[in-house]
Design a protein around this motif. Sequence first.
Motif, PDB file in Angstrom:
ATOM      1  N   UNK A  82      -7.249  -5.896  11.397  1.00 46.34           N
ATOM      2  CA  UNK A  82      -6.068  -6.085  12.229  1.00 46.34           C
ATOM      3  C   UNK A  82      -4.838  -5.538  11.489  1.00 46.34           C
ATOM      4  N   UNK A  83      -3.697  -5.528  12.158  1.00 44.86           N
ATOM      5  CA  UNK A  83      -2.504  -4.897  11.594  1.00 44.86           C
ATOM      6  C   UNK A  83      -2.093  -5.521  10.261  1.00 44.86           C
ATOM      7  N   UNK A  84      -2.147  -6.842  10.163  1.00 48.73           N
ATOM      8  CA  UNK A  84      -1.769  -7.522   8.923  1.00 48.73           C
ATOM      9  C   UNK A  84      -2.716  -7.127   7.790  1.00 48.73           C
ATOM     10  N   UNK A  85      -4.005  -7.104   8.079  1.00 53.67           N
ATOM     11  CA  UNK A  85      -4.998  -6.755   7.057  1.00 53.67           C
ATOM     12  C   UNK A  85      -4.856  -5.304   6.609  1.00 53.67           C
ATOM     13  N   UNK A  86      -4.574  -4.418   7.549  1.00 53.55           N
ATOM     14  CA  UNK A  86      -4.396  -3.006   7.194  1.00 53.55           C
ATOM     15  C   UNK A  86      -3.199  -2.840   6.267  1.00 53.55           C
ATOM     16  N   UNK A  87      -2.096  -3.494   6.579  1.00 60.42           N
ATOM     17  CA  UNK A  87      -0.916  -3.397   5.709  1.00 60.42           C
ATOM     18  C   UNK A  87      -1.210  -3.959   4.331  1.00 60.42           C
ATOM     19  N   UNK A  88      -1.932  -5.071   4.292  1.00 62.75           N
ATOM     20  CA  UNK A  88      -2.279  -5.675   3.001  1.00 62.75           C
ATOM     21  C   UNK A  88      -3.180  -4.755   2.201  1.00 62.75           C
ATOM     22  N   UNK A  89      -4.154  -4.141   2.872  1.00 62.99           N
ATOM     23  CA  UNK A  89      -5.061  -3.235   2.180  1.00 62.99           C
ATOM     24  C   UNK A  89      -4.369  -1.997   1.657  1.00 62.99           C
ATOM     25  N   UNK A  90      -3.397  -1.492   2.415  1.00 62.64           N
ATOM     26  CA  UNK A  90      -2.664  -0.303   1.979  1.00 62.64           C
ATOM     27  C   UNK A  90      -1.832  -0.588   0.729  1.00 62.64           C
ATOM     28  N   UNK A  91      -1.426  -1.827   0.541  1.00 59.93           N
ATOM     29  CA  UNK A  91      -0.697  -2.175  -0.679  1.00 59.93           C
ATOM     30  C   UNK A  91      -1.625  -2.158  -1.891  1.00 59.93           C
ATOM     31  N   UNK A  92      -2.901  -2.467  -1.664  1.00 58.05           N
ATOM     32  CA  UNK A  92      -3.874  -2.423  -2.752  1.00 58.05           C
ATOM     33  C   UNK A  92      -4.273  -0.985  -3.101  1.00 58.05           C
ATOM     34  N   UNK A  93      -4.183  -0.097  -2.140  1.00 56.04           N
ATOM     35  CA  UNK A  93      -4.769   1.237  -2.280  1.00 56.04           C
ATOM     36  C   UNK A  93      -4.298   2.016  -3.503  1.00 56.04           C
ATOM     37  N   UNK A  94      -2.990   2.201  -3.724  1.00 54.20           N
ATOM     38  CA  UNK A  94      -2.590   3.009  -4.878  1.00 54.20           C
ATOM     39  C   UNK A  94      -3.001   2.410  -6.206  1.00 54.20           C
ATOM     40  N   UNK A  95      -3.018   1.105  -6.304  1.00 50.06           N
ATOM     41  CA  UNK A  95      -3.438   0.441  -7.544  1.00 50.06           C
ATOM     42  C   UNK A  95      -4.912   0.729  -7.819  1.00 50.06           C
ATOM     43  N   UNK A  96      -5.740   0.597  -6.786  1.00 45.41           N
ATOM     44  CA  UNK A  96      -7.178   0.820  -6.946  1.00 45.41           C
ATOM     45  C   UNK A  96      -7.484   2.266  -7.310  1.00 45.41           C
ATOM     46  N   UNK A  97      -6.834   3.214  -6.629  1.00 50.64           N
ATOM     47  CA  UNK A  97      -7.056   4.627  -6.935  1.00 50.64           C
ATOM     48  C   UNK A  97      -6.609   4.935  -8.358  1.00 50.64           C
TER      49      UNK A  97
END
Length: 233
Positions: free
Chosen positions: A55-70
């Motif tokens: 959902x929209x909230x989860x997508x935004x939360x996941x995108x915040x994790x993305x640069x750190x993980x990469x």
Amino acid sequence: MRITCAVAVLAAANLLNNWLARGPAMYVVICVTTTAVLLLIARWDGLTRADLGLDAVAVRRGLRWAPVLVGIVLLVLLVLLAVPAGREAFRDARATDLSLGRMLWGALVRVPFGTVLLEETAFRGVLWAMIRRRHGAAWATGVSSLLFGLWHLMPSRGINRSNAAVASAFGDGPGGVAPTVAVAIVATALAGVVLCELRRRSGSLIAPMTLHWAVNGLSYALAWSAARWWLDG
């Protein structure tokens, strides 16, 4: 019943990808089609986008994790490449023997829209959510991770012939196939646990998708690049 249907769909996709798929484009088509079918099964089971971490909230939360993980994955891979003992893992014919175009297709199309899309939707999305609703998060992580390990049984059969580090450990002949497959199943099952925990902690399917792509896609690109500009031979 619905969990069984999802597992059956995955089994069929595994057979198609490893026995019948002809060319990289067909692999992506099979993965995208299977993903769509699994999402229909999830809807049949009454799962929402929030349940799947999409959902929209989860997508935004996941995108915040993305640069750190990469960033973390890239740092680890570069450290491995800089250490002589770690360089053998990058001598992999599945990436090093490709043209630039095929390498880019693999890293930017096949991995994200084939491997990652299907595997994360299946094992950290649909199956994880279906099992969690019935038996809790621990069972969801355990069962989906075991299935994720078994998913890699067929594709791991040739790793000892294509990867120098694996060949060095188990041999590149027929006798090395069984131990290579066994280790691959265990390793990917453990990786599944990590990805499930990331899914649980982040509350988003985007986070494990990002980590999965970073490991596969960046490894692919670095193996190709290192063979030309870094590794000897």
